[in-house]
Design a protein around this motif. Structure first.
Motif, PDB file in Angstrom:
ATOM      1  N   ALA A 160       0.855  -1.190   0.000  1.00 13.92           N
ATOM      2  CA  ALA A 160       0.000   0.000   0.000  1.00 13.92           C
ATOM      3  C   ALA A 160       0.889   1.237   0.000  1.00 13.92           C
ATOM      4  O   ALA A 160       1.761   1.383   0.858  1.00 13.92           O
ATOM      5  CB  ALA A 160      -0.922   0.001   1.215  1.00 13.92           C
ATOM      6  N   ILE A 161       0.672   2.141  -0.968  1.00 12.53           N
ATOM      7  CA  ILE A 161       1.547   3.295  -1.162  1.00 12.53           C
ATOM      8  C   ILE A 161       0.717   4.565  -1.128  1.00 12.53           C
ATOM      9  O   ILE A 161      -0.306   4.677  -1.810  1.00 12.53           O
ATOM     10  CB  ILE A 161       2.283   3.201  -2.519  1.00 12.53           C
ATOM     11  N   ARG A 162       1.162   5.541  -0.323  1.00 10.44           N
ATOM     12  CA  ARG A 162       0.578   6.881  -0.318  1.00 10.44           C
ATOM     13  C   ARG A 162       1.661   7.868  -0.730  1.00 10.44           C
ATOM     14  O   ARG A 162       2.651   8.044  -0.013  1.00 10.44           O
ATOM     15  CB  ARG A 162       0.048   7.258   1.071  1.00 10.44           C
ATOM     16  N   VAL A 163       1.483   8.527  -1.863  1.00  7.24           N
ATOM     17  CA  VAL A 163       2.471   9.470  -2.374  1.00  7.24           C
ATOM     18  C   VAL A 163       2.054  10.875  -1.944  1.00  7.24           C
ATOM     19  O   VAL A 163       1.065  11.417  -2.430  1.00  7.24           O
ATOM     20  CB  VAL A 163       2.572   9.393  -3.912  1.00  7.24           C
ATOM     21  N   PHE A 164       2.808  11.472  -1.025  1.00  8.46           N
ATOM     22  CA  PHE A 164       2.429  12.808  -0.554  1.00  8.46           C
ATOM     23  C   PHE A 164       3.198  13.922  -1.256  1.00  8.46           C
ATOM     24  O   PHE A 164       2.749  15.069  -1.250  1.00  8.46           O
ATOM     25  CB  PHE A 164       2.527  12.930   0.974  1.00  8.46           C
ATOM     26  N   LEU A 165       4.340  13.617  -1.886  1.00  9.19           N
ATOM     27  CA  LEU A 165       5.058  14.589  -2.712  1.00  9.19           C
ATOM     28  C   LEU A 165       5.596  13.894  -3.947  1.00  9.19           C
ATOM     29  O   LEU A 165       6.065  12.739  -3.871  1.00  9.19           O
ATOM     30  CB  LEU A 165       6.229  15.218  -1.953  1.00  9.19           C
ATOM     31  N   GLY A 166       5.562  14.559  -5.085  1.00 13.97           N
ATOM     32  CA  GLY A 166       6.106  13.984  -6.303  1.00 13.97           C
ATOM     33  C   GLY A 166       5.211  12.918  -6.889  1.00 13.97           C
ATOM     34  O   GLY A 166       3.984  12.926  -6.701  1.00 13.97           O
ATOM     35  N   SER A 167       5.802  11.960  -7.593  1.00 10.50           N
ATOM     36  CA  SER A 167       5.028  10.897  -8.237  1.00 10.50           C
ATOM     37  C   SER A 167       5.754   9.567  -8.105  1.00 10.50           C
ATOM     38  O   SER A 167       6.989   9.506  -8.105  1.00 10.50           O
ATOM     39  CB  SER A 167       4.781  11.227  -9.713  1.00 10.50           C
ATOM     40  N   SER A 171       0.910   7.281  -9.141  1.00 12.74           N
ATOM     41  CA  SER A 171       0.200   8.260  -8.318  1.00 12.74           C
ATOM     42  C   SER A 171       1.039   9.530  -8.229  1.00 12.74           C
ATOM     43  O   SER A 171       2.268   9.464  -8.090  1.00 12.74           O
ATOM     44  CB  SER A 171      -0.055   7.710  -6.917  1.00 12.74           C
ATOM     45  N   ALA A 172       0.375  10.691  -8.316  1.00 16.67           N
ATOM     46  CA  ALA A 172       1.086  11.971  -8.272  1.00 16.67           C
ATOM     47  C   ALA A 172       0.426  12.914  -7.286  1.00 16.67           C
ATOM     48  O   ALA A 172      -0.800  12.990  -7.195  1.00 16.67           O
ATOM     49  CB  ALA A 172       1.133  12.610  -9.657  1.00 16.67           C
ATOM     50  N   SER A 173       1.247  13.646  -6.543  1.00 15.21           N
ATOM     51  CA  SER A 173       0.757  14.649  -5.599  1.00 15.21           C
ATOM     52  C   SER A 173       0.661  16.001  -6.283  1.00 15.21           C
ATOM     53  O   SER A 173       1.561  16.392  -7.027  1.00 15.21           O
ATOM     54  CB  SER A 173       1.703  14.738  -4.402  1.00 15.21           C
ATOM     55  N   PRO A 174      -0.403  16.773  -6.004  1.00 18.24           N
ATOM     56  CA  PRO A 174      -0.527  18.106  -6.590  1.00 18.24           C
ATOM     57  C   PRO A 174       0.208  19.185  -5.807  1.00 18.24           C
ATOM     58  O   PRO A 174       0.198  20.354  -6.202  1.00 18.24           O
ATOM     59  CB  PRO A 174      -2.036  18.346  -6.544  1.00 18.24           C
ATOM     60  N   VAL A 175       0.853  18.821  -4.714  1.00 17.19           N
ATOM     61  CA  VAL A 175       1.461  19.808  -3.826  1.00 17.19           C
ATOM     62  C   VAL A 175       2.690  20.429  -4.488  1.00 17.19           C
ATOM     63  O   VAL A 175       3.511  19.738  -5.097  1.00 17.19           O
ATOM     64  CB  VAL A 175       1.835  19.145  -2.491  1.00 17.19           C
ATOM     65  N   THR A 176       2.823  21.741  -4.348  1.00 16.55           N
ATOM     66  CA  THR A 176       3.906  22.488  -4.974  1.00 16.55           C
ATOM     67  C   THR A 176       5.173  22.451  -4.131  1.00 16.55           C
ATOM     68  O   THR A 176       5.146  22.735  -2.927  1.00 16.55           O
ATOM     69  CB  THR A 176       3.500  23.955  -5.179  1.00 16.55           C
ATOM     70  N   THR A 177       6.288  22.088  -4.784  1.00 14.42           N
ATOM     71  CA  THR A 177       7.601  22.193  -4.163  1.00 14.42           C
ATOM     72  C   THR A 177       8.508  22.973  -5.115  1.00 14.42           C
ATOM     73  O   THR A 177       8.140  23.265  -6.249  1.00 14.42           O
ATOM     74  CB  THR A 177       8.200  20.812  -3.857  1.00 14.42           C
ATOM     75  N   PHE A 178       9.721  23.280  -4.666  1.00 14.64           N
ATOM     76  CA  PHE A 178      10.598  24.163  -5.426  1.00 14.64           C
ATOM     77  C   PHE A 178      11.793  23.445  -6.039  1.00 14.64           C
ATOM     78  O   PHE A 178      12.612  24.072  -6.713  1.00 14.64           O
ATOM     79  CB  PHE A 178      11.060  25.314  -4.529  1.00 14.64           C
ATOM     80  N   THR A 179      11.928  22.152  -5.791  1.00 13.69           N
ATOM     81  CA  THR A 179      12.913  21.296  -6.439  1.00 13.69           C
ATOM     82  C   THR A 179      12.231  19.953  -6.712  1.00 13.69           C
ATOM     83  O   THR A 179      11.215  19.631  -6.081  1.00 13.69           O
ATOM     84  CB  THR A 179      14.152  21.057  -5.542  1.00 13.69           C
ATOM     85  N   PRO A 180      12.761  19.159  -7.662  1.00 11.46           N
ATOM     86  CA  PRO A 180      12.157  17.838  -7.928  1.00 11.46           C
ATOM     87  C   PRO A 180      12.309  16.923  -6.720  1.00 11.46           C
ATOM     88  O   PRO A 180      13.413  16.705  -6.227  1.00 11.46           O
ATOM     89  CB  PRO A 180      12.965  17.320  -9.128  1.00 11.46           C
ATOM     90  N   LEU A 181      11.170  16.378  -6.239  1.00 11.55           N
ATOM     91  CA  LEU A 181      11.152  15.652  -4.967  1.00 11.55           C
ATOM     92  C   LEU A 181      10.218  14.453  -5.025  1.00 11.55           C
ATOM     93  O   LEU A 181       9.330  14.366  -5.878  1.00 11.55           O
ATOM     94  CB  LEU A 181      10.672  16.575  -3.839  1.00 11.55           C
ATOM     95  N   LEU A 182      10.412  13.570  -4.062  1.00 14.72           N
ATOM     96  CA  LEU A 182       9.530  12.426  -3.858  1.00 14.72           C
ATOM     97  C   LEU A 182       9.367  12.198  -2.361  1.00 14.72           C
ATOM     98  O   LEU A 182      10.343  12.240  -1.603  1.00 14.72           O
ATOM     99  CB  LEU A 182      10.112  11.165  -4.501  1.00 14.72           C
ATOM    100  N   GLY A 183       8.117  11.952  -1.931  1.00 11.98           N
ATOM    101  CA  GLY A 183       7.838  11.543  -0.566  1.00 11.98           C
ATOM    102  C   GLY A 183       6.660  10.596  -0.556  1.00 11.98           C
ATOM    103  O   GLY A 183       5.627  10.884  -1.163  1.00 11.98           O
ATOM    104  N   ALA A 184       6.802   9.434   0.096  1.00 17.57           N
ATOM    105  CA  ALA A 184       5.724   8.439   0.098  1.00 17.57           C
ATOM    106  C   ALA A 184       5.815   7.559   1.331  1.00 17.57           C
ATOM    107  O   ALA A 184       6.915   7.261   1.811  1.00 17.57           O
ATOM    108  CB  ALA A 184       5.775   7.577  -1.162  1.00 17.57           C
ATOM    109  N   GLU A 185       4.648   7.146   1.828  1.00 19.88           N
ATOM    110  CA  GLU A 185       4.566   6.102   2.850  1.00 19.88           C
ATOM    111  C   GLU A 185       4.281   4.789   2.147  1.00 19.88           C
ATOM    112  O   GLU A 185       3.416   4.717   1.268  1.00 19.88           O
ATOM    113  CB  GLU A 185       3.453   6.415   3.850  1.00 19.88           C
TER     114      GLU A 185
END
Length: 313
Positions: A160-167, A171-185
């Motif tokens: 089970a994957i929840r992507v909270f930043l990046g893709s 699955s892709a997060s709509p949240v804005t960041t200022f560098t290319p990033l990834l964050g997921a549980e």
């Protein structure tokens, strides 16, 4: 979340590609009204950043009352991610929100922001991670901002994957960041092996929260952060008994930063000026309305000038 160490160390951080390494946490007792201990894996001597991720505190599950008075931030974004409990957030942008399990709160404190964090009365146990993202020089004076996102859960090979930043994993997060990033549980059931397609331009870190796990064949213990450098197109995660992990990634940051207390800057003089402005209660940080208490005072600066530390070449 505030870094409320009594004598916070100064850090200048650089990011360079590297091999696979395991970053073991150090226990950091946080004093003041919160009176809790965290396991810190970033920053440390052998590695200061993973992409723009520059701070990683892992805490709980603890029966503890969190009450962090208003405190400042500059040059960063804070990422709050809970597994258990609930935290009330107030900031000088005027946002009043709650941090809940499986929901992302991302606060931008570029030029300056302050906020408070208090666990809600029904939250007997707190368990989660607090993460910071360094802002690049081109955006480090970005205006105050706050974003909330509840990521969907996607299934991949039983995980089970929840992507909270990046893709990741479609699955892709709509949240804005200022560098290319990834964050997921990522939650791995017992006996699971999961191979994920990732960007070869990213370096990655995998924090093991609970259970047992291997990252590309390397065993992790709970609290460890496994680091993988750039150039890989896949990551393989496996668990015999089941595990919960947090996957972090990003392109190498490519800039030096100075971290001290809750400030991210570029020079000693800049950090000292931020501290002076916080103590003088200037408009740079604003005020938190609705918190029933005083602000956190800044600790004293070290006796010498803040000097650089960074990742090994």
């Amino acid at each position: 979340m505030s870094n409320v160490e009594a004598e916070p160390a100064e850090l200048t951080c650089t990011s360079t590609p590297g091999g696979v390494e395991v970053l073991t946490p150090r226990d950091v007792p946080l004093g003041g009204p919160r009176a809790m201990s965290v396991r810190r894996t970033l920053p440390q001597k052998q590695r200061s950043l993973i992409g723009a991720w520059c701070f990683c505190d892992h805490y709980g599950p603890d029966e503890v009352r969190m009450d962090v008075a208003p405190h400042p931030h500059t040059g960063l974004q804070t990422v709050s991610w809970l597994f258990t409990g609930e935290i009330e957030h107030r900031d000088s942008l005027g946002v009043h929100a709650f941090v809940r399990p499986g929901e992302l709160n991302l606060m931008t404190g570029g030029r300056g922001i302050c906020h408070s964090e208090v666990s809600t009365p029904d939250s007997a146990v707190l368990h989660g991670v607090q993460l910071w993202l360094a802002l690049p020089d081109s955006h480090r004076d970005a205006p105050r901002d706050f974003q909330h996102h509840v990521p969907e859960t996607v299934e991949r090979d039983g995980a089970a994957i929840r992507v909270f930043l990046g893709s990741l994993a479609g699955s892709a997060s709509p949240v804005t960041t200022f560098t290319p990033l990834l964050g997921a549980e990522i939650v791995l059931p017992a006996g699971t092996t999961l191979t994920l397609d990732v960007s070869p331009s990213f370096e990655h870190g995998v924090l093991l929260d609970t259970g047992d796990a291997h990252l590309t064949g390397t065993a992790l213990s709970p609290g460890d952060l496994g680091y993988v450098g750039t150039g890989r197109t896949t990551l393989t995660l496996s668990s015999e008994r089941g595990a919960r992990l947090v996957l972090l990634g990003g392109e190498p940051f490519g800039e030096e930063i100075v971290m001290w207390w809750n400030f991210v800057g570029r020079t000693h003089d800049e950090i000292a000026a931020y501290r002076d402005e916080w103590q003088a209660e200037t408009d740079r940080f604003g005020r938190v309305e609705g918190y029933p208490g005083s602000r956190l005072p800044a600790p004293p600066l070290p006796g010498g000038r803040l000097r650089p530390r960074g990742n090994p070449a």
